[in-house]
Design a protein around this motif. Structure first.
Motif, PDB file in Angstrom:
ATOM      1  N   LEU A   1       0.799  -1.224   0.000  1.00  0.00           N
ATOM      2  CA  LEU A   1       0.000   0.000   0.000  1.00  0.00           C
ATOM      3  C   LEU A   1       0.832   1.274   0.000  1.00  0.00           C
ATOM      4  CD1 LEU A   1      -2.906  -0.974   2.411  1.00  0.00           C
ATOM      5  CD2 LEU A   1      -3.008  -0.679  -0.065  1.00  0.00           C
ATOM      6  N   LYS A   2       2.042   1.227   0.572  1.00  0.00           N
ATOM      7  CA  LYS A   2       2.852   2.438   0.695  1.00  0.00           C
ATOM      8  C   LYS A   2       4.037   2.480  -0.264  1.00  0.00           C
ATOM      9  CE  LYS A   2       1.590   3.105   5.455  1.00  0.00           C
ATOM     10  NZ  LYS A   2       1.989   3.260   6.818  1.00  0.00           N
ATOM     11  N   VAL A   3       4.539   1.326  -0.682  1.00  0.00           N
ATOM     12  CA  VAL A   3       5.756   1.251  -1.486  1.00  0.00           C
ATOM     13  C   VAL A   3       5.482   0.477  -2.770  1.00  0.00           C
ATOM     14  CG1 VAL A   3       8.133   0.382  -1.538  1.00  0.00           C
ATOM     15  CG2 VAL A   3       7.189   1.272   0.584  1.00  0.00           C
ATOM     16  N   ASN A   4       6.025   0.992  -3.882  1.00  0.00           N
ATOM     17  CA  ASN A   4       5.991   0.270  -5.144  1.00  0.00           C
ATOM     18  C   ASN A   4       7.345   0.491  -5.805  1.00  0.00           C
ATOM     19  OD1 ASN A   4       5.763  -0.503  -7.842  1.00  0.00           O
ATOM     20  ND2 ASN A   4       3.582  -0.097  -7.874  1.00  0.00           N
ATOM     21  N   GLN A   5       8.211  -0.512  -5.728  1.00  0.00           N
ATOM     22  CA  GLN A   5       9.572  -0.365  -6.256  1.00  0.00           C
ATOM     23  C   GLN A   5       9.602  -0.205  -7.771  1.00  0.00           C
ATOM     24  OE1 GLN A   5      11.503  -3.559  -3.741  1.00  0.00           O
ATOM     25  NE2 GLN A   5      13.144  -2.066  -3.979  1.00  0.00           N
ATOM     26  N   CYS A   6       8.567  -0.626  -8.474  1.00  0.00           N
ATOM     27  CA  CYS A   6       8.517  -0.441  -9.935  1.00  0.00           C
ATOM     28  C   CYS A   6       8.554   1.049 -10.281  1.00  0.00           C
ATOM     29  CB  CYS A   6       7.241  -1.056 -10.507  1.00  0.00           C
ATOM     30  SG  CYS A   6       7.038  -2.809 -10.167  1.00  0.00           S
ATOM     31  N   MET A   7       7.939   1.867  -9.428  1.00  0.00           N
ATOM     32  CA  MET A   7       7.845   3.303  -9.696  1.00  0.00           C
ATOM     33  C   MET A   7       9.190   4.023  -9.613  1.00  0.00           C
ATOM     34  SD  MET A   7       4.857   3.791 -10.551  1.00  0.00           S
ATOM     35  CE  MET A   7       3.900   2.336 -10.809  1.00  0.00           C
ATOM     36  N   ARG A   8      10.190   3.391  -8.980  1.00  0.00           N
ATOM     37  CA  ARG A   8      11.523   4.019  -8.883  1.00  0.00           C
ATOM     38  C   ARG A   8      12.173   4.173 -10.250  1.00  0.00           C
ATOM     39  NH1 ARG A   8      13.973   0.964  -3.605  1.00  0.00           N
ATOM     40  NH2 ARG A   8      12.544   1.907  -2.111  1.00  0.00           N
ATOM     41  N   CYS A   9      11.767   3.368 -11.203  1.00  0.00           N
ATOM     42  CA  CYS A   9      12.316   3.474 -12.563  1.00  0.00           C
ATOM     43  C   CYS A   9      11.264   3.845 -13.603  1.00  0.00           C
ATOM     44  CB  CYS A   9      12.959   2.154 -12.980  1.00  0.00           C
ATOM     45  SG  CYS A   9      14.385   1.689 -11.997  1.00  0.00           S
ATOM     46  N   HIS A  10      10.028   3.383 -13.423  1.00  0.00           N
ATOM     47  CA  HIS A  10       9.032   3.509 -14.487  1.00  0.00           C
ATOM     48  C   HIS A  10       8.069   4.684 -14.335  1.00  0.00           C
ATOM     49  CE1 HIS A  10      10.260  -0.211 -16.404  1.00  0.00           C
ATOM     50  NE2 HIS A  10      10.354  -0.750 -15.196  1.00  0.00           N
ATOM     51  N   ASN A  11       8.064   5.366 -13.209  1.00  0.00           N
ATOM     52  CA  ASN A  11       7.213   6.552 -13.051  1.00  0.00           C
ATOM     53  C   ASN A  11       7.743   7.641 -13.987  1.00  0.00           C
ATOM     54  OD1 ASN A  11       5.167   8.154 -12.074  1.00  0.00           O
ATOM     55  ND2 ASN A  11       5.718   7.858  -9.926  1.00  0.00           N
ATOM     56  N   TRP A  12       6.892   8.511 -14.452  1.00  0.00           N
ATOM     57  CA  TRP A  12       7.271   9.498 -15.472  1.00  0.00           C
ATOM     58  C   TRP A  12       8.437  10.378 -15.038  1.00  0.00           C
ATOM     59  CZ3 TRP A  12       6.998  14.723 -14.676  1.00  0.00           C
ATOM     60  CH2 TRP A  12       6.240  15.157 -13.593  1.00  0.00           C
TER      61      TRP A  12
ATOM     62  N   PRO B   1      -4.892   4.611  -7.683  1.00  0.00           N
ATOM     63  CA  PRO B   1      -4.842   3.406  -6.849  1.00  0.00           C
ATOM     64  C   PRO B   1      -5.175   2.113  -7.593  1.00  0.00           C
ATOM     65  CG  PRO B   1      -5.916   5.178  -5.668  1.00  0.00           C
ATOM     66  CD  PRO B   1      -5.689   5.674  -7.066  1.00  0.00           C
ATOM     67  N   GLY B   2      -6.062   2.154  -8.557  1.00  0.00           N
ATOM     68  CA  GLY B   2      -6.422   0.951  -9.295  1.00  0.00           C
ATOM     69  C   GLY B   2      -5.314   0.410 -10.181  1.00  0.00           C
ATOM     70  N   ARG B   3      -4.271   1.203 -10.402  1.00  0.00           N
ATOM     71  CA  ARG B   3      -3.139   0.781 -11.232  1.00  0.00           C
ATOM     72  C   ARG B   3      -1.852   0.656 -10.417  1.00  0.00           C
ATOM     73  NH1 ARG B   3      -3.973   0.628 -17.004  1.00  0.00           N
ATOM     74  NH2 ARG B   3      -6.071   1.375 -17.321  1.00  0.00           N
ATOM     75  N   TRP B   4      -1.931   0.769  -9.103  1.00  0.00           N
ATOM     76  CA  TRP B   4      -0.753   0.790  -8.234  1.00  0.00           C
ATOM     77  C   TRP B   4      -0.065  -0.574  -8.161  1.00  0.00           C
ATOM     78  CZ3 TRP B   4       2.420   4.158  -6.218  1.00  0.00           C
ATOM     79  CH2 TRP B   4       3.201   3.827  -5.122  1.00  0.00           C
ATOM     80  N   PHE B   5      -0.838  -1.654  -8.173  1.00  0.00           N
ATOM     81  CA  PHE B   5      -0.278  -2.996  -8.019  1.00  0.00           C
ATOM     82  C   PHE B   5       0.023  -3.577  -9.396  1.00  0.00           C
ATOM     83  CE2 PHE B   5      -2.618  -2.173  -4.149  1.00  0.00           C
ATOM     84  CZ  PHE B   5      -1.653  -2.477  -3.205  1.00  0.00           C
ATOM     85  N   CYS B   6       1.219  -3.314  -9.887  1.00  0.00           N
ATOM     86  CA  CYS B   6       1.615  -3.639 -11.263  1.00  0.00           C
ATOM     87  C   CYS B   6       1.390  -5.103 -11.615  1.00  0.00           C
ATOM     88  CB  CYS B   6       3.083  -3.300 -11.469  1.00  0.00           C
ATOM     89  SG  CYS B   6       3.489  -1.611 -11.028  1.00  0.00           S
ATOM     90  N   THR B   7       1.682  -5.997 -10.666  1.00  0.00           N
ATOM     91  CA  THR B   7       1.632  -7.425 -10.968  1.00  0.00           C
ATOM     92  C   THR B   7       0.214  -7.984 -11.040  1.00  0.00           C
ATOM     93  OG1 THR B   7       2.032  -7.885  -8.635  1.00  0.00           O
ATOM     94  CG2 THR B   7       3.937  -7.918 -10.109  1.00  0.00           C
TER      95      THR B   7
END
Length: 142
Positions: free
Chosen positions: A76-87, A117-123
């Protein structure tokens, strides 16, 4: 009120006892007589293709992840994918930027500054690409 609760509790206890008895019985497999060692192993499935990306198999298929993610934290608080793939980071990291659709509110269609939030959980849509044998034979063609 107590007269109603006692039969309900009795039924719940009976159901839980029966379920415990059913789960203790032998579990049957849909694989037939094949043992686990005769099918794809987890180590085989976890090999990620480093030589390039797999093509998409159908229109609007979410892109496959071409690298390992087994140690990535997504909650809910962390998404490591966003460290590289966020705009904000994609160009600097040399990673593909996530789609603009990930920043649109689904109900209103309004663009948001952060991933909705509906797109936060990449997997929930994206999976690592692997060169694994099919678990079940099929005739699917691209």
């Amino acid at each position: 009120m107590k007269r109603v609760l006692i039969p309900v509790i009795a039924v719940l206890v009976a159901v839980s006892v029966l379920m415990g008895h059913a789960s203790a019985q032998e579990v049957k497999t849909l694989r037939g007589e094949a043992g686990f060692s005769e099918t794809n192993s987890a180590a085989e499935i976890n090999q990620v293709i480093e030589s390039g990306r797999f093509p998409q198999n159908y229109r609007q298929q979410p892109p496959l992840i071409p690298h390992r993610i087994d140690k990535y934290e997504i909650d809910l608080k962390v998404n490591q994918c966003m460290r590289c793939h966020n705009w904000q980071y994609a160009a600097k990291e040399g990673a593909p930027k996530i789609s603009e659709t990930h920043y649109k509110d689904h109900r209103t269609g309004q663009p948001m500054d952060d991933v909705v939030p509906g797109r936060w959980f990449c997997t929930q849509c994206h999976v690592p690409q692997v060169d694994a044998k099919p678990l079940v034979e099929n005739t699917f063609q691209n």
